[in-house]
Scaffold this active site. Structure first.
Site, PDB file in Angstrom:
ATOM      1  N   SER A 156    -107.746   4.648 -61.361  1.00 60.19           N
ATOM      2  CA  SER A 156    -108.956   5.253 -61.914  1.00 60.19           C
ATOM      3  C   SER A 156    -109.415   6.485 -61.141  1.00 60.19           C
ATOM      4  CB  SER A 156    -110.100   4.231 -61.937  1.00 60.19           C
ATOM      5  OG  SER A 156    -110.585   3.978 -60.635  1.00 60.19           O
ATOM      6  N   LYS A 194    -115.241   4.371 -56.264  1.00 60.86           N
ATOM      7  CA  LYS A 194    -115.670   5.270 -57.338  1.00 60.86           C
ATOM      8  C   LYS A 194    -116.528   6.400 -56.780  1.00 60.86           C
ATOM      9  CE  LYS A 194    -114.025   3.087 -61.020  1.00 60.86           C
ATOM     10  NZ  LYS A 194    -113.107   2.249 -60.250  1.00 60.86           N
TER      11      LYS A 194
END
Length: 235
Positions: A156, A194
């Site tokens: 990701s 993230k």
């Protein structure tokens, strides 16, 4: 070594078995650990079973047996602490800590940093779990403070140059600025790598891959564990 939530759940099951002779239900475990869903309890139960602390008996409802307790537990330890919060088990002392350098001094010896397991760059995984080993890091890759390393799992963050299998270096801390790449603990049970975006009272965890959507949480659901300061890759 257990995470805080794993330890809390193990102690809760142990005390309930001593008091009532039967293990608690999943709803009771969820309420005792202040989790929002039973899926978190399932993950904790699986982790305890894989580590040999409990055993689930087949073909029997709510059949859980405590096989062993943590070696570090003392009789005076609280039976089932419920305080929220989590911090990686970073070794105290000089391990992973960069000392101040005097003016004119050159620090060239590698700094030993604890490897704390895996971090998800994709779907969140169980929280950081244990200090598996240590790795030497060139001091010029680190900033002042305590550090730990994590192995990346998932894709990701590929557009930020972070690939599956990379090792990320994290400076331990509980704050970050918008745009920083952080280790974020969601609902006290799942850890993910993230980019953080602060939008009013909300916190957005943003992937660097269009295949993953941005997840938005209330501020009480996300706890920052550290900020990305370096990356290692083997070819």
């Amino acid at each position: 070594m257990l995470t805080r939530k794993q330890h809390e759940l193990l102690m809760f099951i142990h005390e309930r078995l001593k008091e009532a002779g039967v293990p608690p239900s999943f709803d009771e475990m969820k309420d005792a650990l202040d989790l929002r869903s039973k899926s978190g309890i399932h993950r904790l139960i699986k982790a305890l079973e894989e580590r040999g602390f409990i055993k689930r008996l087949p073909n029997r409802a709510r059949a859980i047996e405590v096989v062993r307790m943590p070696e570090s537990m003392t009789p005076a330890a609280p039976p089932a602490p419920r305080a929220r919060g989590f911090s990686p088990s970073v070794i105290e002392g000089s391990l992973g800590r960069v000392r101040p350098v005097a003016e004119g001094e050159s620090l060239t010896e590698p700094v030993v940093v604890p490897m704390m397991g895996r971090i998800a760059a994709g779907v969140p995984i169980d929280a950081i779990q244990n200090h598996s080993h240590s790795i030497p890091i060139p001091p010029d890759m680190l900033s002042p403070g305590e550090h730990f390393a994590l192995e990346v799992r998932g894709d990701s963050m590929i557009e930020a140059g972070i690939l599956d299998g990379d090792t990320v270096l994290i400076r331990r801390g509980d704050s970050a600025d918008t745009g920083d790449i952080v280790v974020a603990l969601v609902d006290e049970e799942e850890a993910t790598l993230k980019r953080i975006r602060k939008k009013g009272a909300s916190i957005a965890l943003e992937a660097a891959n269009p295949a993953y959507e941005t997840r938005i949480f209330g501020p009480d659901r996300v706890r920052i564990q550290g900020r990305l300061v370096g990356l290692l890759r083997r070819y």
